[in-house]
Design a protein around this motif. Sequence first.
Motif, mmCIF file in Angstrom:
data_model
loop_
_atom_site.group_PDB
_atom_site.id
_atom_site.type_symbol
_atom_site.label_atom_id
_atom_site.label_comp_id
_atom_site.label_asym_id
_atom_site.label_seq_id
_atom_site.Cartn_x
_atom_site.Cartn_y
_atom_site.Cartn_z
ATOM 1 N N CYS A 1 0.796 -1.231 0.000
ATOM 2 C CA CYS A 1 0.000 0.000 0.000
ATOM 3 C C CYS A 1 0.831 1.285 0.000
ATOM 4 O O CYS A 1 0.418 2.268 -0.583
ATOM 5 N N ARG A 2 2.008 1.299 0.622
ATOM 6 C CA ARG A 2 2.763 2.559 0.690
ATOM 7 C C ARG A 2 3.147 3.086 -0.696
ATOM 8 O O ARG A 2 2.913 4.270 -0.981
ATOM 9 N N PRO A 3 3.725 2.265 -1.588
ATOM 10 C CA PRO A 3 4.083 2.825 -2.899
ATOM 11 C C PRO A 3 2.878 3.368 -3.671
ATOM 12 O O PRO A 3 2.969 4.426 -4.304
ATOM 13 N N LEU A 4 1.739 2.679 -3.593
ATOM 14 C CA LEU A 4 0.562 3.171 -4.316
ATOM 15 C C LEU A 4 0.001 4.416 -3.633
ATOM 16 O O LEU A 4 -0.417 5.368 -4.304
ATOM 17 N N ALA A 5 0.012 4.456 -2.314
ATOM 18 C CA ALA A 5 -0.429 5.659 -1.597
ATOM 19 C C ALA A 5 0.468 6.838 -1.957
ATOM 20 O O ALA A 5 -0.018 7.954 -2.165
ATOM 21 N N GLU A 6 1.769 6.599 -2.050
ATOM 22 C CA GLU A 6 2.700 7.665 -2.428
ATOM 23 C C GLU A 6 2.397 8.172 -3.837
ATOM 24 O O GLU A 6 2.442 9.364 -4.090
ATOM 25 N N PHE A 7 2.099 7.265 -4.764
ATOM 26 C CA PHE A 7 1.752 7.657 -6.126
ATOM 27 C C PHE A 7 0.567 8.620 -6.099
ATOM 28 O O PHE A 7 0.623 9.715 -6.675
ATOM 29 N N TYR A 8 -0.517 8.230 -5.434
ATOM 30 C CA TYR A 8 -1.707 9.083 -5.407
ATOM 31 C C TYR A 8 -1.504 10.333 -4.560
ATOM 32 O O TYR A 8 -2.037 11.399 -4.871
ATOM 33 N N ARG A 9 -0.717 10.246 -3.506
ATOM 34 C CA ARG A 9 -0.435 11.433 -2.685
ATOM 35 C C ARG A 9 0.253 12.493 -3.543
ATOM 36 O O ARG A 9 -0.142 13.665 -3.542
ATOM 37 N N GLU A 10 1.254 12.069 -4.291
ATOM 38 C CA GLU A 10 1.983 13.007 -5.151
ATOM 39 C C GLU A 10 1.121 13.492 -6.315
ATOM 40 O O GLU A 10 1.088 14.682 -6.609
ATOM 41 N N LEU A 11 0.440 12.569 -6.980
ATOM 42 C CA LEU A 11 -0.356 12.924 -8.154
ATOM 43 C C LEU A 11 -1.461 13.913 -7.807
ATOM 44 O O LEU A 11 -1.702 14.869 -8.544
ATOM 45 N N LEU A 12 -2.143 13.692 -6.683
ATOM 46 C CA LEU A 12 -3.314 14.505 -6.334
ATOM 47 C C LEU A 12 -3.025 15.588 -5.301
ATOM 48 O O LEU A 12 -3.928 16.323 -4.911
ATOM 49 N N GLY A 13 -1.799 15.697 -4.844
ATOM 50 C CA GLY A 13 -1.462 16.740 -3.866
ATOM 51 C C GLY A 13 -2.128 16.517 -2.526
ATOM 52 O O GLY A 13 -2.542 17.470 -1.862
#
Length: 141
Positions: free
Chosen positions: A17-29
């Motif tokens: 979950c962390r890598p995917l959460a990081e992807f969306y955290r960065e993508l969506l601010g």
Amino acid sequence: MSDHPVVMHTVVDALACRPLAEFYRELLGLRYRPGDEPPTDGSPDDADWLVLLDDAGRRVLAVQDVPSIQRPDWPEHSVPAQLHLDLAVPDVAALERHRRRAEELGATLLLDRTYDAEEPLYVLADPTGHPFCLLVASSRA
């Protein structure tokens, strides 16, 4: 409060979950819910459920670990997407900017429909394979 249930957040499955959460955290601010931030003391990151918030502190997206996942094969349907996000931007310049940024964060392009003057869009896959649409918001509701 309404007499109806309200959407709390959308949950996305991931093998980690962390890598995917990081992807969306960065993508969506977005930002992590307090307590969900990555460890900074060198301890292992054993998170299996992470919640992302917007600037107002509202839940937007959660990512959870699952033991197995089969990557969707959109646009085929032998492995269905089951869920996808539509992410709106104001204009074509923003569409191009956000596509590049998504790819820099690990997304892959699945479909380019920017030729459609009514609703230019890209379909991309996040690093786990979940498709999402990045599109210029139209004036239609």
